[in-house]
Scaffold this motif. Structure first.
Motif, PDB file in Angstrom:
ATOM      1  N   PRO A 189      45.883  -1.009  49.120  1.00 56.87           N
ATOM      2  CA  PRO A 189      46.065   0.305  49.736  1.00 56.87           C
ATOM      3  C   PRO A 189      45.564   0.273  51.179  1.00 56.87           C
ATOM      4  N   ALA A 190      46.341   0.852  52.086  1.00 58.51           N
ATOM      5  CA  ALA A 190      45.929   0.903  53.491  1.00 58.51           C
ATOM      6  C   ALA A 190      44.755   1.856  53.635  1.00 58.51           C
ATOM      7  N   GLU A 191      44.019   1.690  54.741  1.00 62.54           N
ATOM      8  CA  GLU A 191      42.929   2.613  55.019  1.00 62.54           C
ATOM      9  C   GLU A 191      43.508   4.024  55.127  1.00 62.54           C
ATOM     10  N   GLY A 192      42.913   4.946  54.423  1.00 58.26           N
ATOM     11  CA  GLY A 192      43.384   6.328  54.491  1.00 58.26           C
ATOM     12  C   GLY A 192      44.592   6.628  53.627  1.00 58.26           C
ATOM     13  N   ALA A 193      45.027   5.645  52.817  1.00 59.33           N
ATOM     14  CA  ALA A 193      46.206   5.880  51.967  1.00 59.33           C
ATOM     15  C   ALA A 193      45.874   6.800  50.802  1.00 59.33           C
ATOM     16  N   HIS A 194      46.837   7.646  50.447  1.00 59.10           N
ATOM     17  CA  HIS A 194      46.729   8.442  49.228  1.00 59.10           C
ATOM     18  C   HIS A 194      47.216   7.560  48.087  1.00 59.10           C
ATOM     19  N   VAL A 195      46.416   7.413  47.053  1.00 62.43           N
ATOM     20  CA  VAL A 195      46.830   6.592  45.916  1.00 62.43           C
ATOM     21  C   VAL A 195      47.444   7.494  44.851  1.00 62.43           C
ATOM     22  N   LEU A 196      48.642   7.132  44.412  1.00 57.57           N
ATOM     23  CA  LEU A 196      49.337   7.930  43.403  1.00 57.57           C
ATOM     24  C   LEU A 196      49.694   7.040  42.218  1.00 57.57           C
ATOM     25  N   ASP A 197      49.095   7.324  41.069  1.00 59.88           N
ATOM     26  CA  ASP A 197      49.405   6.569  39.853  1.00 59.88           C
ATOM     27  C   ASP A 197      50.498   7.324  39.100  1.00 59.88           C
ATOM     28  N   THR A 198      51.667   6.705  39.011  1.00 58.89           N
ATOM     29  CA  THR A 198      52.823   7.392  38.422  1.00 58.89           C
ATOM     30  C   THR A 198      53.072   7.003  36.963  1.00 58.89           C
ATOM     31  N   SER A 199      52.062   6.388  36.325  1.00 55.21           N
ATOM     32  CA  SER A 199      52.254   5.947  34.934  1.00 55.21           C
ATOM     33  C   SER A 199      52.749   7.078  34.041  1.00 55.21           C
ATOM     34  N   HIS A 200      52.219   8.285  34.287  1.00 51.19           N
ATOM     35  CA  HIS A 200      52.590   9.422  33.438  1.00 51.19           C
ATOM     36  C   HIS A 200      53.298  10.502  34.248  1.00 51.19           C
ATOM     37  N   MET A 201      54.113  10.078  35.182  1.00 55.71           N
ATOM     38  CA  MET A 201      54.756  11.017  36.094  1.00 55.71           C
ATOM     39  C   MET A 201      56.211  10.610  36.246  1.00 55.71           C
ATOM     40  N   ASN A 202      57.117  11.589  36.404  1.00 53.18           N
ATOM     41  CA  ASN A 202      58.479  11.165  36.711  1.00 53.18           C
ATOM     42  C   ASN A 202      58.684  11.140  38.223  1.00 53.18           C
ATOM     43  N   ALA A 203      59.857  10.665  38.635  1.00 51.89           N
ATOM     44  CA  ALA A 203      60.099  10.461  40.074  1.00 51.89           C
ATOM     45  C   ALA A 203      60.012  11.778  40.844  1.00 51.89           C
ATOM     46  N   ASP A 204      60.557  12.868  40.270  1.00 52.31           N
ATOM     47  CA  ASP A 204      60.545  14.144  40.991  1.00 52.31           C
ATOM     48  C   ASP A 204      59.123  14.637  41.244  1.00 52.31           C
ATOM     49  N   GLN A 205      58.260  14.447  40.262  1.00 48.67           N
ATOM     50  CA  GLN A 205      56.858  14.859  40.437  1.00 48.67           C
ATOM     51  C   GLN A 205      56.194  14.044  41.543  1.00 48.67           C
ATOM     52  N   ALA A 206      56.504  12.757  41.570  1.00 48.81           N
ATOM     53  CA  ALA A 206      55.926  11.897  42.605  1.00 48.81           C
ATOM     54  C   ALA A 206      56.446  12.305  43.988  1.00 48.81           C
ATOM     55  N   VAL A 207      57.736  12.621  44.061  1.00 48.16           N
ATOM     56  CA  VAL A 207      58.339  13.052  45.331  1.00 48.16           C
ATOM     57  C   VAL A 207      57.652  14.330  45.828  1.00 48.16           C
ATOM     58  N   ASP A 208      57.457  15.300  44.923  1.00 51.17           N
ATOM     59  CA  ASP A 208      56.804  16.561  45.305  1.00 51.17           C
ATOM     60  C   ASP A 208      55.411  16.309  45.871  1.00 51.17           C
ATOM     61  N   GLU A 209      54.705  15.398  45.225  1.00 48.92           N
ATOM     62  CA  GLU A 209      53.340  15.077  45.655  1.00 48.92           C
ATOM     63  C   GLU A 209      53.351  14.510  47.082  1.00 48.92           C
ATOM     64  N   VAL A 210      54.256  13.576  47.322  1.00 51.18           N
ATOM     65  CA  VAL A 210      54.347  12.959  48.656  1.00 51.18           C
ATOM     66  C   VAL A 210      54.726  14.008  49.704  1.00 51.18           C
ATOM     67  N   LEU A 211      55.669  14.889  49.367  1.00 50.83           N
ATOM     68  CA  LEU A 211      56.093  15.925  50.326  1.00 50.83           C
ATOM     69  C   LEU A 211      54.944  16.881  50.634  1.00 50.83           C
ATOM     70  N   LYS A 212      54.134  17.168  49.637  1.00 51.20           N
ATOM     71  CA  LYS A 212      52.969  18.049  49.861  1.00 51.20           C
ATOM     72  C   LYS A 212      51.996  17.386  50.835  1.00 51.20           C
ATOM     73  N   TRP A 213      51.725  16.101  50.607  1.00 51.33           N
ATOM     74  CA  TRP A 213      50.811  15.369  51.500  1.00 51.33           C
ATOM     75  C   TRP A 213      51.372  15.324  52.911  1.00 51.33           C
ATOM     76  N   TYR A 214      52.690  15.156  52.993  1.00 51.81           N
ATOM     77  CA  TYR A 214      53.296  15.070  54.319  1.00 51.81           C
ATOM     78  C   TYR A 214      53.156  16.404  55.060  1.00 51.81           C
ATOM     79  N   ALA A 215      53.429  17.488  54.346  1.00 51.88           N
ATOM     80  CA  ALA A 215      53.305  18.820  54.966  1.00 51.88           C
ATOM     81  C   ALA A 215      51.873  19.038  55.455  1.00 51.88           C
ATOM     82  N   ALA A 216      50.913  18.583  54.664  1.00 48.93           N
ATOM     83  CA  ALA A 216      49.504  18.765  55.032  1.00 48.93           C
ATOM     84  C   ALA A 216      49.110  17.876  56.207  1.00 48.93           C
ATOM     85  N   ALA A 217      49.753  16.714  56.320  1.00 50.47           N
ATOM     86  CA  ALA A 217      49.388  15.762  57.375  1.00 50.47           C
ATOM     87  C   ALA A 217      49.967  16.149  58.733  1.00 50.47           C
ATOM     88  N   MET A 218      51.056  16.932  58.729  1.00 51.04           N
ATOM     89  CA  MET A 218      51.732  17.212  60.003  1.00 51.04           C
ATOM     90  C   MET A 218      51.250  18.504  60.665  1.00 51.04           C
TER      91      MET A 218
END
Ligand code: C5P
Length: 218
Positions: A189-218
């Motif tokens: 993992p890069a310095e400052g990376a958000h770690v997302l374990d998708t073992s119990h998650m589907n792709a749409d849930q993972a996408v939503d999570e990434v989009l939320k982080w992106y909105a917060a980062a910008m």
């Protein structure tokens, strides 16, 4: 640099390809599948019979890859190799030559060129650590070996390709091991990376999570 990049790294079959692609679609961003570049280099080498121990020759191949990406297809010298680069042999060869510093170096410029307005989602092993270390959002997408093997198994069966769970597990572990323990640009993992374990998650849930982080980062 004002053009935003979302760097998504993670192990084989973690679902990062699907997630990165969908995030790019949602944001209207460009998409870089950096693994495809290593696979293209591997495919070229296999077809030409290049000695896989000849780092210099492999780096030359990588440096002058006649490739393009159009409409979701991967083109090598006018041939659509989208399926050919997904073969297990090509993936395994890619992971071997990806440990060679000259090969990695030869592919840097090509990868940086994908950063175009309005933005880029880059997927790979070293997007956040080496290629785009200043990306405003870095994500490390992972899942248990069991979850990843199961996904890969389903993908293959759905495509009508026979698959064996034990072989898949062994192959995943071998590739993880190579990618994580190599001397250059290891998978971490890069310095400052958000770690997302998708073992119990589907792709749409993972996408939503990434989009939320992106909105917060910008
Ligand atoms: O992601 P994908 O499975 O298509 O990548 C194939 C191989 O290329 C990986 O196993 C890894 O060794 C290598 N790779 C890399 N750095 C990247 C992307 C892929 O070393 N940024």
């Amino acid at each position: 640099h004002s053009i935003p990049v979302i760097a998504i790294d993670g192990p084989t079959a973690s679902g990062k390809g699907t997630v990165a692609h969908r995030v790019a679609d949602k944001l209207g961003f460009h998409y870089l599948d950096s693994g495809a570049l290593y696979r293209l280099t591997a495919l070229s080498a296999l077809r030409r019979g290049t000695d896989l121990a000849d780092e210099h020759a492999l780096a030359k191949l990588a440096e002058h890859l006649p490739c393009s990406f159009t409409g979701g297809n991967v083109i090598l010298s006018h041939e659509n190799v989208s399926d050919a680069i997904r073969a297990e042999l090509v993936g395994n060869t890619a992971s071997k030559i990806a440990a060679l510093p000259s090969v990695r170096h030869a592919l840097v410029g090509l990868q940086l060129g994908f950063r175009k307005a309005p933005g880029l989602v880059a997927d790979g092993r070293d997007m956040g650590t080496v290629i785009f270390p200043h990306a405003p959002l870095k994500v490390f997408l992972t899942a248990s070996v069991a979850a990843r093997a199961e996904r890969r198994y389903k993908q293959l069966i759905d495509k009508g390709i026979p698959a064996n769970m034990e072989d898949l597990l062994m192959d995943l572990q071998a590739r993880d091991d190579r990618d994580t323990h190599r001397a250059i640009a290891p998978l971490v993992p890069a310095e400052g990376a958000h770690v997302l374990d998708t073992s119990h998650m589907n792709a749409d849930q993972a996408v939503d999570e990434v989009l939320k982080w992106y909105a917060a980062a910008m």
